[in-house]
Motif scaffolding. Sequence first.
Motif, PDB file in Angstrom:
ATOM      1  N   GLY A 107      37.853  51.005  21.165  1.00  0.00           N
ATOM      2  CA  GLY A 107      38.002  51.242  22.595  1.00  0.00           C
ATOM      3  C   GLY A 107      37.263  50.245  23.461  1.00  0.00           C
ATOM      4  N   SER A 108      36.042  49.916  23.077  1.00  0.00           N
ATOM      5  CA  SER A 108      35.285  48.955  23.884  1.00  0.00           C
ATOM      6  C   SER A 108      35.886  47.564  23.796  1.00  0.00           C
ATOM      7  CB  SER A 108      33.816  48.937  23.457  1.00  0.00           C
ATOM      8  OG  SER A 108      33.696  48.527  22.112  1.00  0.00           O
ATOM      9  N   SER A 109      36.369  47.184  22.624  1.00  0.00           N
ATOM     10  CA  SER A 109      37.018  45.884  22.483  1.00  0.00           C
ATOM     11  C   SER A 109      38.311  45.829  23.295  1.00  0.00           C
ATOM     12  CB  SER A 109      37.336  45.602  21.015  1.00  0.00           C
ATOM     13  OG  SER A 109      36.166  45.605  20.253  1.00  0.00           O
ATOM     14  N   ALA A 110      39.085  46.906  23.260  1.00  0.00           N
ATOM     15  CA  ALA A 110      40.329  46.954  24.026  1.00  0.00           C
ATOM     16  C   ALA A 110      40.053  46.886  25.526  1.00  0.00           C
ATOM     17  CB  ALA A 110      41.105  48.219  23.685  1.00  0.00           C
ATOM     18  N   MET A 111      39.040  47.609  25.982  1.00  0.00           N
ATOM     19  CA  MET A 111      38.689  47.560  27.409  1.00  0.00           C
ATOM     20  C   MET A 111      38.205  46.174  27.816  1.00  0.00           C
ATOM     21  SD  MET A 111      39.197  50.280  29.216  1.00  0.00           S
ATOM     22  CE  MET A 111      38.067  50.164  30.565  1.00  0.00           C
ATOM     23  N   ALA A 112      37.428  45.537  26.956  1.00  0.00           N
ATOM     24  CA  ALA A 112      36.931  44.197  27.280  1.00  0.00           C
ATOM     25  C   ALA A 112      38.071  43.185  27.355  1.00  0.00           C
ATOM     26  CB  ALA A 112      35.903  43.763  26.240  1.00  0.00           C
ATOM     27  N   MET A 113      39.083  43.345  26.498  1.00  0.00           N
ATOM     28  CA  MET A 113      40.215  42.411  26.520  1.00  0.00           C
ATOM     29  C   MET A 113      41.195  42.739  27.644  1.00  0.00           C
ATOM     30  SD  MET A 113      41.049  41.645  22.508  1.00  0.00           S
ATOM     31  CE  MET A 113      41.453  43.316  22.116  1.00  0.00           C
ATOM     32  N   ALA A 114      41.295  44.005  28.036  1.00  0.00           N
ATOM     33  CA  ALA A 114      42.292  44.409  29.028  1.00  0.00           C
ATOM     34  C   ALA A 114      41.828  44.226  30.464  1.00  0.00           C
ATOM     35  CB  ALA A 114      42.677  45.867  28.798  1.00  0.00           C
ATOM     36  N   THR A 115      40.531  44.139  30.696  1.00  0.00           N
ATOM     37  CA  THR A 115      40.033  44.131  32.074  1.00  0.00           C
ATOM     38  C   THR A 115      39.121  42.956  32.420  1.00  0.00           C
ATOM     39  OG1 THR A 115      38.174  45.523  31.458  1.00  0.00           O
ATOM     40  CG2 THR A 115      40.164  46.650  32.207  1.00  0.00           C
ATOM     41  N   PRO A 116      39.357  41.755  31.892  1.00  0.00           N
ATOM     42  CA  PRO A 116      38.408  40.679  32.214  1.00  0.00           C
ATOM     43  C   PRO A 116      38.507  40.185  33.660  1.00  0.00           C
ATOM     44  CG  PRO A 116      40.199  39.791  30.930  1.00  0.00           C
ATOM     45  CD  PRO A 116      40.381  41.279  30.978  1.00  0.00           C
ATOM     46  N   ARG A 117      39.669  40.347  34.290  1.00  0.00           N
ATOM     47  CA  ARG A 117      39.849  39.815  35.638  1.00  0.00           C
ATOM     48  C   ARG A 117      39.561  40.840  36.732  1.00  0.00           C
ATOM     49  NH1 ARG A 117      45.409  36.752  34.225  1.00  0.00           N
ATOM     50  NH2 ARG A 117      44.483  35.127  32.941  1.00  0.00           N
TER      51      ARG A 117
END
Length: 75
Positions: free
Chosen positions: A43-53
């Motif tokens: 979950g944390s990896s997915a959130m980090a990849m999905a919301t960088p901008r």
Amino acid sequence: MASSPDLPDPAALPRPCGQPPTGVGISHAGLLITAFAIGMIVGSSAMAMATPRLPQRKTLILALTASAPVTLSLL
């Protein structure tokens, strides 16, 4: 040996190797902790990849809003 009136009855105390009052055994609790840890990693990896901008504040509000129904359903 007579027990003191201030101390609980030793037979009423939970046993270290026994099943706790929640009904979840030690091996099942271990599996639940492992599943939680894997979920946090994914979950944390997915959130980090999905919301960088996205701005950090907007990301935090989005995450809290998305997780609120799940958290409230567990209460």
